[in-house]
Write an enzyme that holds these catalytic residues in place. Structure first.
Site, PDB file in Angstrom:
ATOM      1  N   SER A   1      59.164  38.410  39.737  1.00 27.50           N
ATOM      2  CA  SER A   1      58.875  39.056  38.453  1.00 27.50           C
ATOM      3  C   SER A   1      60.137  39.356  37.647  1.00 27.50           C
ATOM      4  O   SER A   1      61.229  39.484  38.201  1.00 27.50           O
ATOM      5  CB  SER A   1      58.122  40.365  38.681  1.00 27.50           C
ATOM      6  OG  SER A   1      57.014  40.158  39.516  1.00 27.50           O
TER       7      SER A   1
HETATM    8  N1  SAH Z   1      56.299  40.850  44.236  1.00 22.97           N
HETATM    9  C1  SAH Z   1      56.821  39.490  44.140  1.00 22.97           C
HETATM   10  C2  SAH Z   1      56.190  38.716  42.987  1.00 22.97           C
HETATM   11  C3  SAH Z   1      55.232  37.816  43.578  1.00 22.97           C
HETATM   12  S1  SAH Z   1      54.274  36.707  42.593  1.00 22.97           S
HETATM   13  C4  SAH Z   1      58.328  39.477  44.056  1.00 22.97           C
HETATM   14  O1  SAH Z   1      58.931  40.545  43.936  1.00 22.97           O
HETATM   15  O2  SAH Z   1      58.900  38.385  44.131  1.00 22.97           O
HETATM   16  C5  SAH Z   1      52.703  37.050  43.302  1.00 22.97           C
HETATM   17  C6  SAH Z   1      52.539  36.743  44.766  1.00 22.97           C
HETATM   18  O3  SAH Z   1      51.219  37.144  45.123  1.00 22.97           O
HETATM   19  C7  SAH Z   1      52.654  35.257  45.122  1.00 22.97           C
HETATM   20  O4  SAH Z   1      53.618  35.083  46.113  1.00 22.97           O
HETATM   21  C8  SAH Z   1      51.244  34.919  45.622  1.00 22.97           C
HETATM   22  O5  SAH Z   1      51.248  33.948  46.671  1.00 22.97           O
HETATM   23  C9  SAH Z   1      50.742  36.262  46.111  1.00 22.97           C
HETATM   24  N2  SAH Z   1      49.290  36.399  46.185  1.00 22.97           N
HETATM   25  C10 SAH Z   1      48.345  35.973  45.320  1.00 22.97           C
HETATM   26  N3  SAH Z   1      47.121  36.304  45.755  1.00 22.97           N
HETATM   27  C11 SAH Z   1      47.288  36.978  46.921  1.00 22.97           C
HETATM   28  C12 SAH Z   1      46.387  37.579  47.867  1.00 22.97           C
HETATM   29  N4  SAH Z   1      45.073  37.568  47.703  1.00 22.97           N
HETATM   30  N5  SAH Z   1      46.919  38.164  48.955  1.00 22.97           N
HETATM   31  C13 SAH Z   1      48.252  38.190  49.168  1.00 22.97           C
HETATM   32  N6  SAH Z   1      49.149  37.633  48.326  1.00 22.97           N
HETATM   33  C14 SAH Z   1      48.683  37.038  47.209  1.00 22.97           C
END
Ligand code: SAH
Length: 217
Positions: free
Chosen positions: A60
């Site tokens: 993000s």
């Molecule tokens: N917090 C992260 C941003 C991640 S982007 C950072 O600091 O880098 C969102 C993430 O959510 C992705 O890696 C995606 O694979 C995950 N995601 C999406 N749906 C999900 C679910 N149902 N359970 C767990 N992770 C999920």
């Protein structure tokens, strides 16, 4: 410009854009964002922008991390659930601000990388799980704070259920991932009552239910 001066400039930009909580700014200052991004983007580690990571996901934008973390109103006694570990950056920020972070990611290889980074940075108060975070982490509930970093179409009821009844707060992007209608929502729970407020517009990858099939990368 040196990494250190880029970082100082980023912190000033975040403060000007509304991240005024000094605990949050200090956490952002203390976590090396360059540890969480791909080699190819290293020179953009302290630019105020989201960057691609593996599996078609993103780390993000620092401003969004700052505003969402601030909205979560954490303290060092809190037990927090993060849904969507991704690079692990947001979990590392939360680890500096709270007692323990439980973080769930559906992509096994993203989690493996994130775990390596937590080890490198000696962040020992993060517990990880590969699985569907839409369902939360029932065995560890309730959580005083929940932060979701992927956009759901609705506030997931199972997450509300796992939020502490005594002033629990959840911050999450809600809306359709295919359009530009997402907003960060803050849910506060008191007793069995909960209220929600709309905070600011964002753009996140979708919260996908279930874990990836063999073919999905
Ligand atoms: N917090 C992260 C941003 C991640 S982007 C950072 O600091 O880098 C969102 C993430 O959510 C992705 O890696 C995606 O694979 C995950 N995601 C999406 N749906 C999900 C679910 N149902 N359970 C767990 N992770 C999920």
């Amino acid at each position: 410009m040196s990494t250190e001066s880029r970082k100082i400039r980023l912190i000033m930009d975040l403060r000007n854009a509304g991240v005024t909580d000094t605990r949050v700014l200090a956490a952002i200052e203390r976590v090396p964002r360059e540890t969480f991004i791909e080699e190819a983007f290293i020179d953009q580690a302290y630019a105020n922008q989201a960057l691609p990571i593996h599996c078609g996901q993103t780390i993000s934008q620092p401003l969004v991390v700052g505003l969402m973390t601030q909205a979560l109103e954490t303290n060092d006694r809190h037990k927090v659930l993060e849904v969507g570990t991704g690079s692990g950056y947001q979990a590392a920020i939360l680890a500096k601000l709270t007692r323990r972070v439980y973080t769930v990611e559906r992509h096994r290889d993203l989690m493996a990388q994130a775990e390596e980074r937590f080890k490198t940075l000696k962040l020992h108060n993060i517990t990880t799980m590969v699985g569907d975070g839409y369902k939360g982490w029932p065995a560890q509930a309730p959580f005083e704070r929940i932060l979701v970093t992927a956009a759901a179409r609705i506030v997931p009821p199972e997450l509300v259920a796992q939020l502490s009844d005594e002033g629990g707060i959840m911050v999450l992007p809600v809306g359709d991932a295919a359009d530009l209608q997402q907003e960060v929502i803050r849910v506060r729970k008191d007793g069995k009552q909960f209220t929600s407020e709309r905070l600011f517009p964002v753009r996140f990858v979708p919260l996908v239910q279930g874990v990836p099939s063999e073919r999905e990368t």
